[in-house]
Design a protein around this motif. Structure first.
Motif, PDB file in Angstrom:
ATOM      1  N   THR A  92       0.796  -1.232   0.000  1.00 36.83           N
ATOM      2  CA  THR A  92       0.000   0.000   0.000  1.00 36.83           C
ATOM      3  C   THR A  92       0.826   1.279   0.000  1.00 36.83           C
ATOM      4  O   THR A  92       0.302   2.356  -0.273  1.00 36.83           O
ATOM      5  CB  THR A  92      -0.912   0.039   1.236  1.00 36.83           C
ATOM      6  OG1 THR A  92      -0.095   0.120   2.424  1.00 36.83           O
ATOM      7  CG2 THR A  92      -1.792  -1.198   1.307  1.00 36.83           C
ATOM      8  N   GLY A  93       2.119   1.178   0.349  1.00 39.82           N
ATOM      9  CA  GLY A  93       2.958   2.367   0.443  1.00 39.82           C
ATOM     10  C   GLY A  93       2.732   3.178   1.706  1.00 39.82           C
ATOM     11  O   GLY A  93       3.177   4.333   1.800  1.00 39.82           O
ATOM     12  N   ALA A  94       2.070   2.606   2.705  1.00 37.04           N
ATOM     13  CA  ALA A  94       1.736   3.348   3.925  1.00 37.04           C
ATOM     14  C   ALA A  94       2.985   3.656   4.752  1.00 37.04           C
ATOM     15  O   ALA A  94       3.787   2.777   5.037  1.00 37.04           O
ATOM     16  CB  ALA A  94       0.740   2.556   4.774  1.00 37.04           C
ATOM     17  N   GLY A  95       3.107   4.931   5.147  1.00 32.80           N
ATOM     18  CA  GLY A  95       4.171   5.354   6.055  1.00 32.80           C
ATOM     19  C   GLY A  95       3.621   5.959   7.328  1.00 32.80           C
ATOM     20  O   GLY A  95       4.373   6.477   8.155  1.00 32.80           O
ATOM     21  N   LEU A  96       2.295   5.886   7.499  1.00 36.56           N
ATOM     22  CA  LEU A  96       1.610   6.427   8.666  1.00 36.56           C
ATOM     23  C   LEU A  96       0.957   5.265   9.409  1.00 36.56           C
ATOM     24  O   LEU A  96       0.236   4.465   8.800  1.00 36.56           O
ATOM     25  CB  LEU A  96       0.549   7.451   8.246  1.00 36.56           C
ATOM     26  CG  LEU A  96       1.001   8.549   7.289  1.00 36.56           C
ATOM     27  CD1 LEU A  96      -0.182   9.395   6.842  1.00 36.56           C
ATOM     28  CD2 LEU A  96       2.062   9.427   7.944  1.00 36.56           C
ATOM     29  N   ILE A  97       1.196   5.170  10.718  1.00 37.67           N
ATOM     30  CA  ILE A  97       0.720   4.039  11.501  1.00 37.67           C
ATOM     31  C   ILE A  97      -0.046   4.536  12.725  1.00 37.67           C
ATOM     32  O   ILE A  97       0.406   5.460  13.414  1.00 37.67           O
ATOM     33  CB  ILE A  97       1.889   3.153  11.986  1.00 37.67           C
ATOM     34  CG1 ILE A  97       2.818   2.774  10.820  1.00 37.67           C
ATOM     35  CG2 ILE A  97       1.357   1.916  12.703  1.00 37.67           C
ATOM     36  CD1 ILE A  97       2.223   1.814   9.836  1.00 37.67           C
ATOM     37  N   VAL A  98      -1.180   3.902  13.002  1.00 37.37           N
ATOM     38  CA  VAL A  98      -1.940   4.132  14.231  1.00 37.37           C
ATOM     39  C   VAL A  98      -1.926   2.843  15.038  1.00 37.37           C
ATOM     40  O   VAL A  98      -2.208   1.773  14.494  1.00 37.37           O
ATOM     41  CB  VAL A  98      -3.401   4.524  13.935  1.00 37.37           C
ATOM     42  CG1 VAL A  98      -4.171   4.714  15.249  1.00 37.37           C
ATOM     43  CG2 VAL A  98      -3.477   5.774  13.074  1.00 37.37           C
ATOM     44  N   GLY A  99      -1.582   2.932  16.325  1.00 35.34           N
ATOM     45  CA  GLY A  99      -1.578   1.750  17.172  1.00 35.34           C
ATOM     46  C   GLY A  99      -2.290   1.994  18.480  1.00 35.34           C
ATOM     47  O   GLY A  99      -2.050   3.010  19.136  1.00 35.34           O
ATOM     48  N   HIS A 100      -3.156   1.074  18.856  1.00 37.34           N
ATOM     49  CA  HIS A 100      -3.883   1.174  20.126  1.00 37.34           C
ATOM     50  C   HIS A 100      -3.409   0.064  21.060  1.00 37.34           C
ATOM     51  O   HIS A 100      -3.379  -1.103  20.679  1.00 37.34           O
ATOM     52  CB  HIS A 100      -5.385   1.034  19.894  1.00 37.34           C
ATOM     53  CG  HIS A 100      -6.184   0.959  21.165  1.00 37.34           C
ATOM     54  ND1 HIS A 100      -7.215   0.073  21.352  1.00 37.34           N
ATOM     55  CD2 HIS A 100      -6.088   1.666  22.326  1.00 37.34           C
ATOM     56  CE1 HIS A 100      -7.733   0.233  22.555  1.00 37.34           C
ATOM     57  NE2 HIS A 100      -7.064   1.190  23.165  1.00 37.34           N
ATOM     58  N   SER A 101      -3.031   0.417  22.286  1.00 35.42           N
ATOM     59  CA  SER A 101      -2.683  -0.547  23.322  1.00 35.42           C
ATOM     60  C   SER A 101      -1.548  -1.454  22.824  1.00 35.42           C
ATOM     61  O   SER A 101      -0.477  -0.976  22.463  1.00 35.42           O
ATOM     62  CB  SER A 101      -3.933  -1.328  23.731  1.00 35.42           C
ATOM     63  OG  SER A 101      -3.736  -2.045  24.903  1.00 35.42           O
ATOM     64  N   TYR A 102      -1.778  -2.770  22.769  1.00 34.72           N
ATOM     65  CA  TYR A 102      -0.725  -3.661  22.265  1.00 34.72           C
ATOM     66  C   TYR A 102      -0.371  -3.332  20.817  1.00 34.72           C
ATOM     67  O   TYR A 102       0.778  -3.494  20.406  1.00 34.72           O
ATOM     68  CB  TYR A 102      -1.192  -5.114  22.381  1.00 34.72           C
ATOM     69  CG  TYR A 102      -0.169  -6.139  21.966  1.00 34.72           C
ATOM     70  CD1 TYR A 102       1.005  -6.323  22.687  1.00 34.72           C
ATOM     71  CD2 TYR A 102      -0.380  -6.945  20.851  1.00 34.72           C
ATOM     72  CE1 TYR A 102       1.940  -7.274  22.312  1.00 34.72           C
ATOM     73  CE2 TYR A 102       0.534  -7.909  20.474  1.00 34.72           C
ATOM     74  CZ  TYR A 102       1.700  -8.071  21.204  1.00 34.72           C
ATOM     75  OH  TYR A 102       2.626  -9.022  20.827  1.00 34.72           O
ATOM     76  N   GLY A 103      -1.342  -2.841  20.052  1.00 35.17           N
ATOM     77  CA  GLY A 103      -1.041  -2.399  18.698  1.00 35.17           C
ATOM     78  C   GLY A 103      -0.047  -1.256  18.687  1.00 35.17           C
ATOM     79  O   GLY A 103       0.740  -1.112  17.751  1.00 35.17           O
ATOM     80  N   GLY A 104      -0.066  -0.418  19.748  1.00 35.77           N
ATOM     81  CA  GLY A 104       0.913   0.649  19.868  1.00 35.77           C
ATOM     82  C   GLY A 104       2.299   0.115  20.134  1.00 35.77           C
ATOM     83  O   GLY A 104       3.300   0.652  19.634  1.00 35.77           O
TER      84      GLY A 104
END
Length: 280
Positions: A92-104
């Motif tokens: 996808t070319g994504a360079g922006l990440i959102v993470g919640h809790s363990y996802g963080g």
């Protein structure tokens, strides 16, 4: 759900070890990857993704062991989750990440060796410092799972990880009260994720006090939390983490708790994160 005018669709990508990883996509604009936490699935972030999708193409990862994604497997490590992120980035070319809790925590681990991650938005990441994330609940939790008593296992987890006053509630009362706060679909989802929850928390414990490694992260970081029902052990962790990350700003959102991003006010949180991602 916020009305973006965009249809959500599902797709998959193969990770480095051959595991098929599913994800949901909505919106239009610069690509973003969203990483849910423990006891969460991609569809639980639908409102957040739709709101952020007004300005971004949002890809919400169905992490290993969930939905149409492959299993975690007996040799599960957080490094496998980082490989899943890389596979979706390559697609996808994504360079922006959102993470919640363990996802963080996954996002932080991924950003250590991934300069293509330009910005991280972390909502109460599950980082353990000086043993701040407890592990004494794990033996009883695992024993209950082996005995086929998933709800008893969940009670052990919630009493250990929730606010301090939860530990004062007797277990029998907890078991009686919990069904009042969970509908049938949510209960089924939680029960289906209990084994994965244990593996993921073992990774949190394994990575205890390794936060200094994040000093090498080049990405800009937005570190978010809520001020409702704060746990005394988490605020010092976030302060230490913010001091360690080279490019970090903090944002506390009044009235929100740990689930502000997915259950309480996803549109509000999406607006804050969207503004952060939009800055040049």
């Amino acid at each position: 759900m916020a009305d973006t005018g965009f249809e959500q669709f599902a797709d998959t990508v193969l990770s480095a070890d051959g595991t098929r990883i599913a994800y949901l996509t909505v919106g239009q604009g610069p690509p973003v990857i969203v990483l849910p936490g423990v006891l969460s699935v991609a569809s639980g972030f639908a409102r957040f993704a739709a709101a952020l999708g007004t300005g971004f193409t949002v890809h919400t990862l169905e992490r290993r062991g969930r939905g149409d994604s492959g299993p975690q497997g007996p040799d599960y490590r957080i490094s496998l989750e980082c490989e899943d992120i890389r596979a979706l980035q390559d697609k996808t070319g994504a360079g922006l990440i959102v993470g919640h809790s363990y996802g963080g925590l996954i996002a932080l681990e991924a950003a250590r060796d991934n300069p293509d991650i330009r910005k991280l938005a972390l909502y109460e990441p599950g980082v353990s410092i000086a043993g701040s994330v407890p592990s004494d609940w794990m033996p009883a939790y695992e024993r209950y799972l082996d005995q086929g008593k998933p709800f008893d296992a969940f009670v052990e987890f919630v009493r250990a990880m929730g606010p301090e006053n939860m530990r004062k509630v007797p277990r029998w009362m907890f078991r009686r009260m919990m069904p009042l706060f969970m509908n049938a679909p949510e209960k089924d989802m939680v029960v289906s994720q209990l084994a994965e929850n244990l593996r993921e928390h073992r990774e949190i414990i394994r990575l205890n006090d390794t936060y200094r490694a994040y000093a090498g992260i080049t990405a800009e970081v937005l570190l978010m939390d809520g001020d409702k029902d704060p746990q005394r052990r988490t605020d010092p962790d976030h302060t230490r983490l913010a001091e360690t990350l080279p490019h970090c700003e903090r944002r506390t959102v009044p009235g929100l708790d740990h689930f502000g991003i997915d259950k309480q006010a996803p549109e509000l949180v999406a607006g804050i994160i969207g503004e952060f991602f939009s800055r040049s």
